[in-house]
Design an enzyme around this catalytic site. Structure first.
Site, PDB file in Angstrom:
ATOM      1  N   ASN A 238       4.818  70.811  47.766  1.00 35.16           N
ATOM      2  CA  ASN A 238       3.462  71.262  48.067  1.00 35.16           C
ATOM      3  C   ASN A 238       3.387  72.661  48.702  1.00 35.16           C
ATOM      4  O   ASN A 238       2.925  73.613  48.071  1.00 35.16           O
ATOM      5  CB  ASN A 238       2.847  70.184  48.978  1.00 35.16           C
ATOM      6  CG  ASN A 238       1.409  70.395  49.298  1.00 35.16           C
ATOM      7  OD1 ASN A 238       0.974  71.502  49.500  1.00 35.16           O
ATOM      8  ND2 ASN A 238       0.646  69.317  49.369  1.00 35.16           N
ATOM      9  N   TRP A 239       3.859  72.797  49.936  1.00 33.50           N
ATOM     10  CA  TRP A 239       3.631  74.113  50.573  1.00 33.50           C
ATOM     11  C   TRP A 239       4.546  75.186  50.003  1.00 33.50           C
ATOM     12  O   TRP A 239       4.195  76.362  49.987  1.00 33.50           O
ATOM     13  CB  TRP A 239       3.618  74.040  52.096  1.00 33.50           C
ATOM     14  CG  TRP A 239       4.864  73.769  52.883  1.00 33.50           C
ATOM     15  CD1 TRP A 239       5.951  73.068  52.492  1.00 33.50           C
ATOM     16  CD2 TRP A 239       5.122  74.202  54.236  1.00 33.50           C
ATOM     17  NE1 TRP A 239       6.868  73.014  53.515  1.00 33.50           N
ATOM     18  CE2 TRP A 239       6.386  73.696  54.598  1.00 33.50           C
ATOM     19  CE3 TRP A 239       4.417  74.940  55.175  1.00 33.50           C
ATOM     20  CZ2 TRP A 239       6.965  73.927  55.848  1.00 33.50           C
ATOM     21  CZ3 TRP A 239       4.980  75.164  56.420  1.00 33.50           C
ATOM     22  CH2 TRP A 239       6.238  74.663  56.753  1.00 33.50           C
ATOM     23  N   ASP A 240       5.692  74.783  49.446  1.00 34.78           N
ATOM     24  CA  ASP A 240       6.540  75.761  48.743  1.00 34.78           C
ATOM     25  C   ASP A 240       5.769  76.392  47.597  1.00 34.78           C
ATOM     26  O   ASP A 240       5.805  77.607  47.364  1.00 34.78           O
ATOM     27  CB  ASP A 240       7.781  75.089  48.153  1.00 34.78           C
ATOM     28  CG  ASP A 240       8.737  74.563  49.193  1.00 34.78           C
ATOM     29  OD1 ASP A 240       8.380  73.589  49.884  1.00 34.78           O
ATOM     30  OD2 ASP A 240       9.844  75.117  49.329  1.00 34.78           O
TER      31      ASP A 240
ATOM     32  N   TYR B  21      18.276  64.094  42.615  1.00 35.72           N
ATOM     33  CA  TYR B  21      17.556  64.152  43.893  1.00 35.72           C
ATOM     34  C   TYR B  21      17.308  62.746  44.436  1.00 35.72           C
ATOM     35  O   TYR B  21      16.945  61.826  43.704  1.00 35.72           O
ATOM     36  CB  TYR B  21      16.211  64.871  43.719  1.00 35.72           C
ATOM     37  CG  TYR B  21      15.466  64.972  45.037  1.00 35.72           C
ATOM     38  CD1 TYR B  21      15.793  65.957  45.960  1.00 35.72           C
ATOM     39  CD2 TYR B  21      14.468  64.049  45.378  1.00 35.72           C
ATOM     40  CE1 TYR B  21      15.148  66.029  47.187  1.00 35.72           C
ATOM     41  CE2 TYR B  21      13.822  64.116  46.601  1.00 35.72           C
ATOM     42  CZ  TYR B  21      14.162  65.103  47.502  1.00 35.72           C
ATOM     43  OH  TYR B  21      13.528  65.162  48.719  1.00 35.72           O
TER      44      TYR B  21
ATOM     45  N   GLY C 296       6.791  69.403  57.283  1.00 34.21           N
ATOM     46  CA  GLY C 296       7.619  70.412  56.615  1.00 34.21           C
ATOM     47  C   GLY C 296       8.768  70.942  57.459  1.00 34.21           C
ATOM     48  O   GLY C 296       9.570  71.735  56.986  1.00 34.21           O
TER      49      GLY C 296
ATOM     50  N   ASP D  20      11.490  69.319  58.864  1.00 35.31           N
ATOM     51  CA  ASP D  20      12.100  67.999  58.799  1.00 35.31           C
ATOM     52  C   ASP D  20      12.871  67.560  60.039  1.00 35.31           C
ATOM     53  O   ASP D  20      12.704  66.471  60.534  1.00 35.31           O
ATOM     54  CB  ASP D  20      13.089  67.941  57.631  1.00 35.31           C
ATOM     55  CG  ASP D  20      12.488  68.431  56.330  1.00 35.31           C
ATOM     56  OD1 ASP D  20      11.346  68.927  56.334  1.00 35.31           O
ATOM     57  OD2 ASP D  20      13.164  68.315  55.306  1.00 35.31           O
TER      58      ASP D  20
ATOM     59  N   TYR E  51      19.346  72.754  60.011  1.00 32.72           N
ATOM     60  CA  TYR E  51      17.932  72.658  59.631  1.00 32.72           C
ATOM     61  C   TYR E  51      16.980  72.546  60.802  1.00 32.72           C
ATOM     62  O   TYR E  51      17.040  71.594  61.580  1.00 32.72           O
ATOM     63  CB  TYR E  51      17.754  71.408  58.756  1.00 32.72           C
ATOM     64  CG  TYR E  51      17.670  71.729  57.283  1.00 32.72           C
ATOM     65  CD1 TYR E  51      18.650  72.494  56.690  1.00 32.72           C
ATOM     66  CD2 TYR E  51      16.621  71.279  56.515  1.00 32.72           C
ATOM     67  CE1 TYR E  51      18.570  72.804  55.348  1.00 32.72           C
ATOM     68  CE2 TYR E  51      16.538  71.584  55.170  1.00 32.72           C
ATOM     69  CZ  TYR E  51      17.517  72.354  54.599  1.00 32.72           C
ATOM     70  OH  TYR E  51      17.429  72.670  53.284  1.00 32.72           O
TER      71      TYR E  51
ATOM     72  N   GLU F 165      17.322  79.964  51.759  1.00 37.98           N
ATOM     73  CA  GLU F 165      16.252  79.090  52.249  1.00 37.98           C
ATOM     74  C   GLU F 165      15.865  79.487  53.673  1.00 37.98           C
ATOM     75  O   GLU F 165      14.693  79.512  54.040  1.00 37.98           O
ATOM     76  CB  GLU F 165      16.779  77.654  52.226  1.00 37.98           C
ATOM     77  CG  GLU F 165      15.814  76.609  52.718  1.00 37.98           C
ATOM     78  CD  GLU F 165      16.336  75.200  52.493  1.00 37.98           C
ATOM     79  OE1 GLU F 165      17.528  75.039  52.133  1.00 37.98           O
ATOM     80  OE2 GLU F 165      15.562  74.248  52.668  1.00 37.98           O
TER      81      GLU F 165
HETATM   82  C1  GLC Z   1      13.020  71.114  53.214  1.00 34.10           C
HETATM   83  C2  GLC Z   1      12.100  71.825  54.195  1.00 34.10           C
HETATM   84  C3  GLC Z   1      10.664  71.710  53.729  1.00 34.10           C
HETATM   85  C4  GLC Z   1      10.512  72.247  52.318  1.00 34.10           C
HETATM   86  C5  GLC Z   1      11.546  71.596  51.377  1.00 34.10           C
HETATM   87  C6  GLC Z   1      11.590  72.277  50.026  1.00 34.10           C
HETATM   88  O1  GLC Z   1      12.754  69.766  53.152  1.00 34.10           O
HETATM   89  O2  GLC Z   1      12.248  71.300  55.465  1.00 34.10           O
HETATM   90  O3  GLC Z   1       9.780  72.417  54.573  1.00 34.10           O
HETATM   91  O4  GLC Z   1       9.234  72.050  51.839  1.00 34.10           O
HETATM   92  O5  GLC Z   1      12.833  71.691  51.934  1.00 34.10           O
HETATM   93  O6  GLC Z   1      11.888  73.634  50.178  1.00 34.10           O
END
Ligand code: GLC
Length: 425
Positions: free
Chosen positions: A34-36, A81, A159, A161, A347, A391
Site C-alpha cells: 500500500n504505502w510503497d 513470500y 509500516g 514493523d 529493521y 531499502e
Molecule cells: C517492510 C516495511 C514496510 C514496507 C514493506 C515493503 O515490511 O517495514 O514499511 O511497506 O517492507 O517495502
C-alpha cells in the site's frame, strides 16, 4: 545531469513495474504494498505521469466494501513470500491482507496535482471518493475513543514493523498456538537485519487472530489483543486529512468539506494523548494499559508533518532532533540512538528510511524550520550517492540495509532528494 543515479532510479522503478502496479523490490516483497505503491507513484509520475496515476488507481481498486484499503494486494500468487494470500484470507474481490497501512495516498495525490501531473476530472473524482471512504473507515474502525488518534492492530499496519514501541504491547500476545511455518524473509536478507523469531511469532499470532474474526475490523479495533495508538499512522492520517480537505475544496464537495474539517479539529484537540511529559516528545501509546512507549522514533518527528503541537512542543521536538543529529552521521534514524535497543542495521531499530525523511523534511519546511528540512534532504541524497537504492541505511556508516533496488527509495531520489543533484557528476 547525474545520469547514472537518475537513470538507475528510473530503471529500478521500471524493473519493479509489473504492468499497472509496482512491487517494493523483487524477491523480498513480490506483491503490491500500500504505502510503497503511493510513494512509488510520485517517482513514476516524474517521468510518466499517466503511469503514476494508474499506480494510485490499482491500489485503490483493492478497496473493500467497507472502505478499508489493505496493506498488501496479492494479484498473482508467489510462493517465495510468506505469509501469502492463503494465510491472510482477506475478504474482497482481489486477494489481500486484512490490515491497512499509513494512509499517505491523499497527500501524494495532492503533491502530484501540485506538480501538474495531469489527471482528468472524472478520474480525480473517483480517486477522491475512494479516499474519502478509506479515511471514514479509519474514523469508524480505528478511532474508538473519538479523539482523532488511531490505533494500529498489528505492528505491520503502521509500516514500522519491528520498532521497539511494540515490544511491550506485543509481549502479551499468546503465541502458543502459532504452529509451524516457514519464514521467507531471512532467505532474501541477512537475518541480523530482520525481526527476531519471537517478534515474528507475534506477527503471525496477530494475523491468525484477525483471520479468525473473518477480518471484523470493528471487533479487532475494539477488543483485539494488540491496540496501540501509533504516533506515525496518526500523524500521517492528520496530514492526509488536511490534503483530502484541500482536494474536497478543489472538487467543491461541500458535505465532505464539513466532515473532513471536523476530523481535523478533533485530532488537533486530541493529539496531546500522544504527548509524553517524561520525555517531552510525541510517542506511541498502548490503549490497553494507557502507557506511553516513552520511545522517540523517526515517526515522532512526523508531528511536524501533521503540523500539530504547541510552539513549546515543537521546540522540544526540535531539540530532540538536534541532539540526535550529533549522535549519528545521517538523519533521521528510526530509533533514538540513546535507546538501549538501538541497532544501526536492524529493521526499524536504527536504520534511516527515505520515505520517513521525505515526510519529516516536508513537515519541518512547512513549520518554518527550513535549515533542518534541508539537512534531512541533503543527508537523504548523500545516502543514495554513497550506497545506492537500498531499502534503508545505517545512520552511522551510511551503508545500505535490508533489500536492494527498492522502488520507494528510487522514487524519493527522483521526486525529492536527488532532483537538484542532477547537474552533479
Ligand atoms: C517492510 C516495511 C514496510 C514496507 C514493506 C515493503 O515490511 O517495514 O514499511 O511497506 O517492507 O517495502
Amino acid at each position: 545531469m547525474n545520469n547514472s543515479l537518475s537513470d538507475r532510479a528510473r530503471s529500478i522503478l521500471n524493473e519493479n513495474d509489473l504492468g499497472d502496479y509496482t512491487v517494493p523490490t523483487k524477491g523480498l516483497y513480490p506483491y503490491q504494498w500500500n504505502w510503497d505503491s503511493a510513494f512509488s507513484a510520485i517517482g513514476l509520475a516524474s517521468f510518466n505521469s499517466e503511469r503514476g496515476w494508474t499506480e494510485i488507481e490499482t491500489l485503490l481498486d483493492a478497496q473493500w466494501e467497507c472502505g478499508f484499503v489493505p496493506h498488501i494486494i496479492f494479484r498473482v500468487d508467489d510462493p517465495s513470500y510468506f505469509p501469502g494470500p492463503q494465510v491472510w484470507q482477506g475478504r474482497a474481490h482481489i486477494p489481500s491482507s486484512g490490515i491497512s497501512n499509513p494512509p499517505v495516498v491523499a497527500s501524494i495525490v495532492r503533491t502530484m496535482i501540485g506538480n501538474e501531473f495531469e489527471c482528468a476530472d472524472d478520474r480525480l473524482q473517483a480517486i477522491f471518493h475512494s479516499l474519502l471512504r478509506w479515511h471514514r473507515w479509519f474514523k469508524q474502525c480505528r478511532d474508538f475513543e473519538g479523539n482523532g488518534v488511531v490505533v494500529s492492530v498489528h505492528p505491520w499496519e503502521g509500516g514500522r514493523d519491528n520498532s521497539p514501541e511494540w515490544d511491550i504491547p506485543a509481549s502479551s500476545v499468546d503465541t502458543s498456538n502459532v504452529g509451524d511455518y516457514q519464514r521467507r524473509d531471512t532467505s532474501h536478507v541477512d537475518a541480523a537485519m530482520r525481526p527476531k523469531q519471537q517478534d515474528y511469532d507475534r506477527y503471525i499470532a496477530l494475523l491468525q487472530y484477525g483471520r479468525s474474526t473473518g477480518w471484523d475490523h470493528n471487533l479487532i479495533g475494539e477488543a483485539g489483543p494488540f491496540r496501540v495508538v501509533d504516533v506515525g499512522m496518526t500523524m500521517i492520517l492528520i496530514k492526509a486529512n488536511r490534503d483530502l480537505l484541500w482536494l474536497a475544496k478543489r472538487l467543491k464537495k461541500t458535505v465532505a468539506i464539513q466532515e473532513i474539517s471536523s476530523w481535523i479539529d478533533t485530532s488537533e484537540q486530541g493529539i496531546d494523548y500522544l504527548w509524553d511529559e517524561k520525555v517531552n516528545a510525541f510517542c506511541s501509546r498502548d490503549t490497553m494499559t494507557g502507557e506511553s512507549s516513552g520511545i522517540i522514533t523517526n515517526a515522532s518527528f512526523l508531528s511536524f508533518y501533521a503540523e500539530v503541537g504547541s510552539s513549546v512542543q515543537k521546540q522540544s521536538m526540535l531539540s530532540h532532533l538536534e541532539r540526535i543529529s550529533k549522535q549519528c552521521s545521517f538523519l533521521v534514524p528510526s530509533l533514538d540512538p540513546e535507546h538501549p535497543e538501538f541497532d544501526a542495521m536492524r529493521y526499524w531499530r536504527g536504520p534511516v528510511w527515505l520515505v520517513l525523511n521525505y515526510m519529516i523534511s516536508q513537515g519541518l519546511f512547512n513549520c518554518g524550520y527550513r535549515d533542518w528540512a534541508e539537512k534531512v534532504r541533503q543527508d537523504s541524497g548523500d545516502l543514495v550517492q554513497q550506497s545506492g537504492f537500498y531499502e534503508s541505511f545505517s545512520p552511522t556508516t551510511g551503508d545500505g540495509t535490508g533489500g536492494e533496488l527498492f522502488s520507494w527509495t528510487a522514487a524519493m531520489w527522483l521526486a525529492w532528494c536527488g532532483h537538484d543533484r542532477e547537474t552533479m557528476s
